[in-house]
Design a protein around this motif. Structure first.
Motif, PDB file in Angstrom:
ATOM      1  N   SER A  81       0.806  -1.235   0.000  1.00 54.61           N
ATOM      2  CA  SER A  81       0.000   0.000   0.000  1.00 54.61           C
ATOM      3  C   SER A  81       0.833   1.277   0.000  1.00 54.61           C
ATOM      4  O   SER A  81       0.301   2.360  -0.240  1.00 54.61           O
ATOM      5  CB  SER A  81      -0.959   0.007   1.191  1.00 54.61           C
ATOM      6  OG  SER A  81      -0.236   0.045   2.413  1.00 54.61           O
ATOM      7  N   LYS A  86      -4.873   2.311  -5.182  1.00 51.07           N
ATOM      8  CA  LYS A  86      -6.087   2.069  -5.962  1.00 51.07           C
ATOM      9  C   LYS A  86      -5.793   0.958  -6.970  1.00 51.07           C
ATOM     10  O   LYS A  86      -4.640   0.777  -7.369  1.00 51.07           O
ATOM     11  CB  LYS A  86      -6.498   3.320  -6.747  1.00 51.07           C
ATOM     12  CG  LYS A  86      -6.838   4.511  -5.916  1.00 51.07           C
ATOM     13  CD  LYS A  86      -7.158   5.687  -6.817  1.00 51.07           C
ATOM     14  CE  LYS A  86      -7.365   6.939  -6.004  1.00 51.07           C
ATOM     15  NZ  LYS A  86      -7.547   8.106  -6.863  1.00 51.07           N
ATOM     16  N   PRO A  87      -6.831   0.264  -7.411  1.00 57.54           N
ATOM     17  CA  PRO A  87      -6.603  -0.788  -8.412  1.00 57.54           C
ATOM     18  C   PRO A  87      -6.012  -0.278  -9.727  1.00 57.54           C
ATOM     19  O   PRO A  87      -5.388  -1.036 -10.450  1.00 57.54           O
ATOM     20  CB  PRO A  87      -7.996  -1.375  -8.643  1.00 57.54           C
ATOM     21  CG  PRO A  87      -8.767  -1.041  -7.416  1.00 57.54           C
ATOM     22  CD  PRO A  87      -8.208   0.275  -6.935  1.00 57.54           C
ATOM     23  N   TYR A  92      -0.001  -1.789  -9.440  1.00 55.26           N
ATOM     24  CA  TYR A  92      -0.885  -2.891  -9.053  1.00 55.26           C
ATOM     25  C   TYR A  92      -0.640  -4.158  -9.874  1.00 55.26           C
ATOM     26  O   TYR A  92      -0.549  -5.247  -9.329  1.00 55.26           O
ATOM     27  CB  TYR A  92      -2.353  -2.455  -9.150  1.00 55.26           C
ATOM     28  CG  TYR A  92      -3.330  -3.466  -8.601  1.00 55.26           C
ATOM     29  CD1 TYR A  92      -3.229  -3.913  -7.287  1.00 55.26           C
ATOM     30  CD2 TYR A  92      -4.341  -3.973  -9.384  1.00 55.26           C
ATOM     31  CE1 TYR A  92      -4.127  -4.830  -6.769  1.00 55.26           C
ATOM     32  CE2 TYR A  92      -5.243  -4.890  -8.883  1.00 55.26           C
ATOM     33  CZ  TYR A  92      -5.130  -5.320  -7.569  1.00 55.26           C
ATOM     34  OH  TYR A  92      -6.018  -6.238  -7.073  1.00 55.26           O
ATOM     35  N   GLU A  96      -0.847  -7.941  -7.483  1.00 57.59           N
ATOM     36  CA  GLU A  96      -2.231  -8.133  -7.040  1.00 57.59           C
ATOM     37  C   GLU A  96      -2.319  -9.020  -5.802  1.00 57.59           C
ATOM     38  O   GLU A  96      -3.031  -8.683  -4.843  1.00 57.59           O
ATOM     39  CB  GLU A  96      -3.096  -8.744  -8.153  1.00 57.59           C
ATOM     40  CG  GLU A  96      -3.232  -7.885  -9.383  1.00 57.59           C
ATOM     41  CD  GLU A  96      -2.174  -8.171 -10.460  1.00 57.59           C
ATOM     42  OE1 GLU A  96      -1.107  -8.738 -10.128  1.00 57.59           O
ATOM     43  OE2 GLU A  96      -2.416  -7.820 -11.624  1.00 57.59           O
ATOM     44  N   MET A  99      -1.050  -7.242  -2.706  1.00 55.23           N
ATOM     45  CA  MET A  99      -1.982  -6.197  -2.278  1.00 55.23           C
ATOM     46  C   MET A  99      -3.206  -6.798  -1.608  1.00 55.23           C
ATOM     47  O   MET A  99      -3.646  -6.320  -0.561  1.00 55.23           O
ATOM     48  CB  MET A  99      -2.391  -5.334  -3.483  1.00 55.23           C
ATOM     49  CG  MET A  99      -3.172  -4.091  -3.111  1.00 55.23           C
ATOM     50  SD  MET A  99      -2.159  -2.933  -2.174  1.00 55.23           S
ATOM     51  CE  MET A  99      -3.286  -2.522  -0.864  1.00 55.23           C
ATOM     52  N   GLN A 100      -3.759  -7.844  -2.190  1.00 52.04           N
ATOM     53  CA  GLN A 100      -4.933  -8.487  -1.588  1.00 52.04           C
ATOM     54  C   GLN A 100      -4.579  -9.081  -0.223  1.00 52.04           C
ATOM     55  O   GLN A 100      -5.383  -9.031   0.714  1.00 52.04           O
ATOM     56  CB  GLN A 100      -5.513  -9.546  -2.526  1.00 52.04           C
ATOM     57  CG  GLN A 100      -6.159  -8.961  -3.786  1.00 52.04           C
ATOM     58  CD  GLN A 100      -7.292  -7.990  -3.481  1.00 52.04           C
ATOM     59  OE1 GLN A 100      -8.099  -8.198  -2.584  1.00 52.04           O
ATOM     60  NE2 GLN A 100      -7.352  -6.914  -4.253  1.00 52.04           N
ATOM     61  N   LEU A 103      -4.569  -6.220   2.224  1.00 51.67           N
ATOM     62  CA  LEU A 103      -5.924  -5.790   2.575  1.00 51.67           C
ATOM     63  C   LEU A 103      -6.529  -6.721   3.623  1.00 51.67           C
ATOM     64  O   LEU A 103      -7.161  -6.257   4.582  1.00 51.67           O
ATOM     65  CB  LEU A 103      -6.805  -5.723   1.322  1.00 51.67           C
ATOM     66  CG  LEU A 103      -6.397  -4.660   0.298  1.00 51.67           C
ATOM     67  CD1 LEU A 103      -7.147  -4.872  -1.006  1.00 51.67           C
ATOM     68  CD2 LEU A 103      -6.614  -3.254   0.835  1.00 51.67           C
ATOM     69  N   ASN A 150     -11.291   1.782  -1.595  1.00 52.15           N
ATOM     70  CA  ASN A 150     -10.816   1.801  -2.981  1.00 52.15           C
ATOM     71  C   ASN A 150     -10.768   0.407  -3.596  1.00 52.15           C
ATOM     72  O   ASN A 150     -10.943   0.249  -4.801  1.00 52.15           O
ATOM     73  CB  ASN A 150      -9.426   2.435  -3.075  1.00 52.15           C
ATOM     74  CG  ASN A 150      -9.457   3.932  -2.850  1.00 52.15           C
ATOM     75  OD1 ASN A 150     -10.508   4.563  -2.911  1.00 52.15           O
ATOM     76  ND2 ASN A 150      -8.307   4.506  -2.557  1.00 52.15           N
ATOM     77  N   PHE A 151     -10.523  -0.597  -2.765  1.00 48.76           N
ATOM     78  CA  PHE A 151     -10.452  -1.968  -3.259  1.00 48.76           C
ATOM     79  C   PHE A 151     -11.735  -2.756  -2.967  1.00 48.76           C
ATOM     80  O   PHE A 151     -11.755  -3.975  -3.056  1.00 48.76           O
ATOM     81  CB  PHE A 151      -9.231  -2.689  -2.667  1.00 48.76           C
ATOM     82  CG  PHE A 151      -7.953  -2.279  -3.329  1.00 48.76           C
ATOM     83  CD1 PHE A 151      -7.494  -2.949  -4.448  1.00 48.76           C
ATOM     84  CD2 PHE A 151      -7.223  -1.205  -2.856  1.00 48.76           C
ATOM     85  CE1 PHE A 151      -6.315  -2.563  -5.072  1.00 48.76           C
ATOM     86  CE2 PHE A 151      -6.049  -0.808  -3.472  1.00 48.76           C
ATOM     87  CZ  PHE A 151      -5.591  -1.486  -4.586  1.00 48.76           C
ATOM     88  N   GLN A 152     -12.777  -2.022  -2.627  1.00 46.04           N
ATOM     89  CA  GLN A 152     -14.110  -2.588  -2.384  1.00 46.04           C
ATOM     90  C   GLN A 152     -14.089  -3.701  -1.343  1.00 46.04           C
ATOM     91  O   GLN A 152     -14.798  -4.693  -1.469  1.00 46.04           O
ATOM     92  CB  GLN A 152     -14.737  -3.063  -3.695  1.00 46.04           C
ATOM     93  CG  GLN A 152     -14.901  -1.935  -4.677  1.00 46.04           C
ATOM     94  CD  GLN A 152     -15.485  -2.361  -5.995  1.00 46.04           C
ATOM     95  OE1 GLN A 152     -15.522  -3.531  -6.339  1.00 46.04           O
ATOM     96  NE2 GLN A 152     -15.961  -1.389  -6.755  1.00 46.04           N
ATOM     97  N   ARG A 153     -13.297  -3.515  -0.302  1.00 45.73           N
ATOM     98  CA  ARG A 153     -13.263  -4.473   0.793  1.00 45.73           C
ATOM     99  C   ARG A 153     -14.177  -4.043   1.938  1.00 45.73           C
ATOM    100  O   ARG A 153     -14.360  -4.785   2.891  1.00 45.73           O
ATOM    101  CB  ARG A 153     -11.836  -4.652   1.296  1.00 45.73           C
ATOM    102  CG  ARG A 153     -10.891  -5.262   0.269  1.00 45.73           C
ATOM    103  CD  ARG A 153     -11.188  -6.706  -0.091  1.00 45.73           C
ATOM    104  NE  ARG A 153     -10.928  -7.650   0.961  1.00 45.73           N
ATOM    105  CZ  ARG A 153      -9.797  -8.311   1.121  1.00 45.73           C
ATOM    106  NH1 ARG A 153      -8.796  -8.147   0.285  1.00 45.73           N
ATOM    107  NH2 ARG A 153      -9.664  -9.152   2.116  1.00 45.73           N
TER     108      ARG A 153
END
Length: 163
Positions: A81, A86-87, A92, A96, A99-100, A103, A150-153
């Motif tokens: 991060s 942002k994606p 990114y 991926e 980053m996931q 999160l 931003n990552f819809q979590r």
């Protein structure tokens, strides 16, 4: 007198292979060059022959600094991060999974008060640090919530629902 804003040659040499940028050996240099790249892109400056070269080199160099080991994320390090917020970040792609994982780490590592601890200390000025620590917890909390959004979590950051 030569202009120091002439990025096409002496001050920002285009070599076609990204060589000038591959010598980045400090994290702060990536931060500065990424800020420059993002600012130029946002301003619509696309006529620099070596802008794409810079983008490619930045992506390669950032991969070297991103800490991928979650066991080290509770201490100071360059988590994904730091570069990816942002994606659609240039960093990114290819990162991926890291980053996931971060999160998920963020979602699962709040303290008993429901906030995130900071990963550094001063080692001196204990009273002053206690005040600073709370300010930094607030800053990191806002950053993490925006990152998760931003990552819809998380679904929403609406502080006034129904208003």
């Amino acid at each position: 007198m030569e202009s120091t804003t002439d990025f096409s040659g002496k001050y920002w040499p285009a070599t076609g292979d990204g060589k000038p940028y591959k010598s980045i050996d400090r994290e702060g240099e990536i931060d500065c060059l990424h800020y420059l790249f993002a600012s130029l892109e946002e301003a619509g400056v696309t006529n620099l022959a070596n802008l794409n070269e810079l983008k490619i080199a930045l992506k390669e160099q950032a991969k070297k600094f991103i800490e991928r080991d979650p066991s080290k994320w509770k201490q100071y390090c360059r988590k994904p991060s730091v570069y990816i917020t942002k994606p659609d970040s240039i960093f990114y792609e290819g990162n991926e999974d890291a980053m996931q994982a971060e999160l998920s780490f963020i979602l699962n590592n709040r303290n008993k008060d429901g906030v995130w601890n900071i990963t550094w200390g001063w080692g001196v000025y204990e009273k002053e640090f206690a005040i600073s620590e709370n300010w930094w917890k607030a800053v990191k909390g806002i950053e993490y919530m925006l990152l998760l959004k931003n990552f819809q979590r998380i679904e929403s950051l609406d502080v006034n629902p129904g208003v």
